[in-house]
Motif scaffolding. Structure first.
Motif, PDB file in Angstrom:
ATOM      1  N   VAL A 311      45.317  37.437  43.092  1.00  0.00           N
ATOM      2  CA  VAL A 311      45.692  38.818  43.387  1.00  0.00           C
ATOM      3  C   VAL A 311      44.474  39.684  43.668  1.00  0.00           C
ATOM      4  N   SER A 312      43.448  39.602  42.840  1.00  0.00           N
ATOM      5  CA  SER A 312      42.382  40.599  42.909  1.00  0.00           C
ATOM      6  C   SER A 312      41.166  40.179  43.719  1.00  0.00           C
ATOM      7  N   ILE A 313      40.905  38.883  43.865  1.00  0.00           N
ATOM      8  CA  ILE A 313      39.691  38.512  44.603  1.00  0.00           C
ATOM      9  C   ILE A 313      39.946  37.558  45.758  1.00  0.00           C
ATOM     10  N   MET A 314      41.159  37.103  45.940  1.00  0.00           N
ATOM     11  CA  MET A 314      41.449  36.183  47.031  1.00  0.00           C
ATOM     12  C   MET A 314      42.163  36.848  48.204  1.00  0.00           C
ATOM     13  N   GLU A 334      42.720  34.569  32.093  1.00  0.00           N
ATOM     14  CA  GLU A 334      41.598  35.154  32.829  1.00  0.00           C
ATOM     15  C   GLU A 334      42.102  35.592  34.184  1.00  0.00           C
ATOM     16  N   GLY A 335      41.944  36.839  34.488  1.00  0.00           N
ATOM     17  CA  GLY A 335      42.352  37.433  35.750  1.00  0.00           C
ATOM     18  C   GLY A 335      42.339  38.935  35.541  1.00  0.00           C
ATOM     19  N   GLY A 336      41.869  39.689  36.510  1.00  0.00           N
ATOM     20  CA  GLY A 336      41.756  41.117  36.259  1.00  0.00           C
ATOM     21  C   GLY A 336      41.629  41.947  37.507  1.00  0.00           C
ATOM     22  N   VAL A 337      41.295  43.219  37.297  1.00  0.00           N
ATOM     23  CA  VAL A 337      41.223  44.209  38.369  1.00  0.00           C
ATOM     24  C   VAL A 337      39.934  45.011  38.203  1.00  0.00           C
ATOM     25  N   LEU A 338      39.171  45.139  39.263  1.00  0.00           N
ATOM     26  CA  LEU A 338      37.937  45.921  39.219  1.00  0.00           C
ATOM     27  C   LEU A 338      38.226  47.420  39.211  1.00  0.00           C
ATOM     28  N   GLY A 339      37.382  48.164  38.491  1.00  0.00           N
ATOM     29  CA  GLY A 339      37.472  49.615  38.503  1.00  0.00           C
ATOM     30  C   GLY A 339      36.116  50.227  38.205  1.00  0.00           C
ATOM     31  N   ILE A 432      46.195  37.795  28.836  1.00  0.00           N
ATOM     32  CA  ILE A 432      44.782  37.960  28.505  1.00  0.00           C
ATOM     33  C   ILE A 432      44.025  38.164  29.815  1.00  0.00           C
ATOM     34  N   PHE A 433      43.338  39.271  29.924  1.00  0.00           N
ATOM     35  CA  PHE A 433      42.735  39.643  31.209  1.00  0.00           C
ATOM     36  C   PHE A 433      41.219  39.509  31.151  1.00  0.00           C
ATOM     37  N   TRP A 434      40.636  39.512  32.322  1.00  0.00           N
ATOM     38  CA  TRP A 434      39.180  39.546  32.504  1.00  0.00           C
ATOM     39  C   TRP A 434      38.813  40.972  32.894  1.00  0.00           C
ATOM     40  N   MET A 435      37.935  41.642  32.115  1.00  0.00           N
ATOM     41  CA  MET A 435      37.437  41.204  30.830  1.00  0.00           C
ATOM     42  C   MET A 435      37.419  42.419  29.905  1.00  0.00           C
ATOM     43  N   TYR A 436      37.086  42.233  28.641  1.00  0.00           N
ATOM     44  CA  TYR A 436      37.195  43.322  27.674  1.00  0.00           C
ATOM     45  C   TYR A 436      35.979  44.234  27.677  1.00  0.00           C
ATOM     46  N   ASN A 437      34.757  43.666  27.552  1.00  0.00           N
ATOM     47  CA  ASN A 437      33.551  44.470  27.335  1.00  0.00           C
ATOM     48  C   ASN A 437      32.485  44.145  28.372  1.00  0.00           C
ATOM     49  N   ASP A 438      31.485  45.011  28.475  1.00  0.00           N
ATOM     50  CA  ASP A 438      30.413  44.856  29.458  1.00  0.00           C
ATOM     51  C   ASP A 438      29.111  44.418  28.797  1.00  0.00           C
ATOM     52  N   SER A 439      28.272  43.713  29.593  1.00  0.00           N
ATOM     53  CA  SER A 439      26.956  43.276  29.127  1.00  0.00           C
ATOM     54  C   SER A 439      25.843  44.232  29.547  1.00  0.00           C
ATOM     55  N   TRP A 440      26.128  45.103  30.490  1.00  0.00           N
ATOM     56  CA  TRP A 440      25.126  46.087  30.926  1.00  0.00           C
ATOM     57  C   TRP A 440      25.864  47.208  31.651  1.00  0.00           C
TER      58      TRP A 440
END
Length: 562
Positions: A311-314, A334-339, A432-440
């Motif tokens: 859905v979100s990257i293909m 694992e699967g999500g939406v960018l924002g 369960i979606f990608w993803m919960y928290n950020d690394s930077w």
């Protein structure tokens, strides 16, 4: 570096093996005894809360030896995921007594039985339902990645706060992604206390690994053995997973078309399953993520677990997340939406003079899948999504307007993802979606909590979508249905209103009377023919809506946009 005058006790492992009917549990404690000379003594365990103890004799020559003691606990207090019961924990003290001296280690553990129900599905394939203490659990949550690119910068309080925020968002599971690092005792102890289940990938992701090199394979076995032993006592750790997406790569990404072919196969299909079974038999092992039994493609939607990225990257031209409405995945994790991050966060890390969409620092902090489209000359996926839904030029928008608009669309997309799977409970058994928290600090991210621990706009819709009691409106071919979702252990009676609403604000929600939501399930509460929308009249019709009330209190609401 340790200096000792006698035997040294290390690698203390504790776990509980409940009986199938949960009426008793065998408490097992193991440890490694390192000694430079023959020794004779006792290995003893004690459960602080019950006063039970057990002892086994030790008589070993020099070297390293595994020792074990067990006892049986009748009618143990069971550990449950949040929302399904309490989280009682037992302190198990393990000690080695030798020559008038004593070494001891305490582990805090819980009693729970974890299995994966893969019984035949009535439509096709198999179920994939995580069960805890013989009860099916619908898993709700997100993927955890390292909370900072500099791992040592993450202290205990940051870890605890992130888990607290996840709990407030109605999570009951965090998936630790295999591209990061092993979580520490603070993480798992906090999840033990709060009832948050943990799916933990081993540290392999999206690549070939030289398992055919003896030295590498031996090092992997040492690493896995150590990691499993150190964490076996945590009841929250429900699943050890071999890797992230490597089985998928072996099947569909060309891993078998160039030298070397499947060099890691024995690691994931033999070594790791064997180690987990021997060292942590109370924890479920899963081969890879995604993975399908019966030799079907790893991301097959009808068996095993799935990473629904189509859905979100293909999709060309941006993310049409209404396609989530038709996904039938058994265990999506694992699967999500960018924002975009919030304007406050963007202002915090973008330098002065670069507070605009597409600035050099904006691109430096952007997600590759946000600015790459897969189509030569086209803007990236995140920007195409703005144009797809709003017919606006993202690069002509000011930063604050863009950040808000992108965040709203991310909230809509994640809500569609969650509602679709929850209303299919337990045909689908997770969201369960990608993803919960950020690394930077990121310009665009998949997360609901950013690097600075700010809740993004989508956090609140996700929290509502994960609420224990909710209502979901969905279309199945020629029918529109209202589903009542109840994660709790008790049935719930409420008043339902269901019908058509319009863009001009007019609503035609009809009183449907009292409805009952069965416990731990999704129930069809009402339905009508889709043609009724057109029959209701006028070009201002927007969709269907439903609300649940109890004693004039609004419990939940949902709308299906068309």
């Amino acid at each position: 570096l340790e200096r000792a005058s006698g035997p040294v006790l290390r690698d203390v492992t504790v776990f509980a093996l409940p009986s199938d009917d949960l009426s008793s549990a065998r408490i097992v404690a193991r440890a490694t005894l390192d000694t430079t000379e023959p020794c004779r003594g006792e290995f003893r365990i004690n459960v602080r809360e019950t006063g039970q103890s057990a002892t086994s004799g030790v008589d070993h020559a020099e070297g390293g030896h595994r020792v074990e003691a067990t006892l049986t606990m009748d009618r143990p207090a069971l550990w449950w995921p949040i929302g399904h019961g309490e989280q009682p924990l037992y302190h198990v003290e393990a000690a080695f007594l030798w020559g008038g001296t004593e070494q001891h280690v305490t582990r805090r553990t819980g009693v729970r039985r974890v299995t994966m129900d893969q019984s035949p599905h009535p439509e096709s394939g198999r179920h994939c339902i995580l069960t805890v203490n013989n009860r099916p659990i619908f898993c709700k949550g997100g993927n955890w990645v390292p909370a900072d690119l500099l791992y040592s910068e993450v202290g205990p309080e940051r870890t605890r706060e992130l888990i607290r925020i996840a709990e407030h968002a109605n999570f009951n599971m965090l998936r630790v992604w295999g591209g990061g690092h092993f979580v520490d005792d603070v993480f798992l102890a906090t999840c033990d206390e709060r009832g948050i289940l943990v799916w933990h990938d081993f540290l392999f992701a999206c690549a070939k690994y030289p398992g055919d090199v003896p030295e590498f394979a031996a090092e992997v076995r040492r690493e896995i053995t150590h990691a499993v032993r150190e964490r076996a006592h945590h009841p929250s750790l429900a699943v050890w997973c071999g890797n992230n997406e490597i089985e998928w790569g072996d099947w569909e990404w060309g891993y078998d078309t160039h030298y070397k072919t499947h060099p890691h196969y024995a690691i994931f299909h033999h070594d790791i399953p064997k180690i987990v079974r021997e060292e942590a038999p109370a924890t479920l092992h899963w081969l890879s993520s995604p993975w399908s039994p019966d030799f079907l493609p790893p991301n097959d939607p009808t068996v095993g677990d799935q990473h629904p990225w189509d859905v979100s990257i293909m999709q060309p031209g941006g993310a049409d997340f209404w396609h989530y409405r038709t996904c039938v995945d058994r265990f999506p994790n694992e699967g999500g939406v960018l924002g975009a991050s919030s304007a406050a966060t963007l202002r915090q890390f973008l330098p002065p003079g670069e507070h605009y969409v597409g600035s050099p620092s904006w691109h430096h902090h952007d997600n590759p899948l946000a600015f790459l489209s897969g189509e030569p000359g086209a803007p990236g996926r995140a920007y195409q999504t703005i144009t797809l839904w709003l017919d606006r030029d993202p690069f002509a928008m000011d930063m604050e307007d863009y950040a808000f608009t992108s965040a709203v669309l991310q909230a809509e997309g994640l809500t569609e993802y969650i509602r679709n799977y929850r209303r299919r409970m337990f045909s689908s058994a997770s969201a369960i979606f990608w993803m919960y928290n950020d690394s930077w600090p990121a310009t665009h991210g998949w997360t609901i909590v950013d690097y600075y621990l700010r809740r993004k706009l989508c956090y609140h819709p996700v929290r509502r979508a994960f609420a224990p009691i909710t209502v979901v409106v969905a279309r199945d071919e020629d029918r529109v249905r209202a589903f009542g979702v109840n994660d709790t252990r008790e049935p719930l009676t409420a008043a339902l209103r269901f019908g058509v609403f319009r863009l001009d604000g007019a609503c035609r929600l009809e009183e449907m009377g009292s409805v009952t939501l069965a416990p731990n399930s999704a129930t069809v509460l009402a339905e009508c023919a889709f043609e009724r929308l057109a029959a209701a009249g006028g070009p201002t019709e927007a969709g269907f809506g439903a609300t649940l009330h109890r004693q004039e209190h609004l419990l939940a609401q949902d709308r299906l946009l068309l």
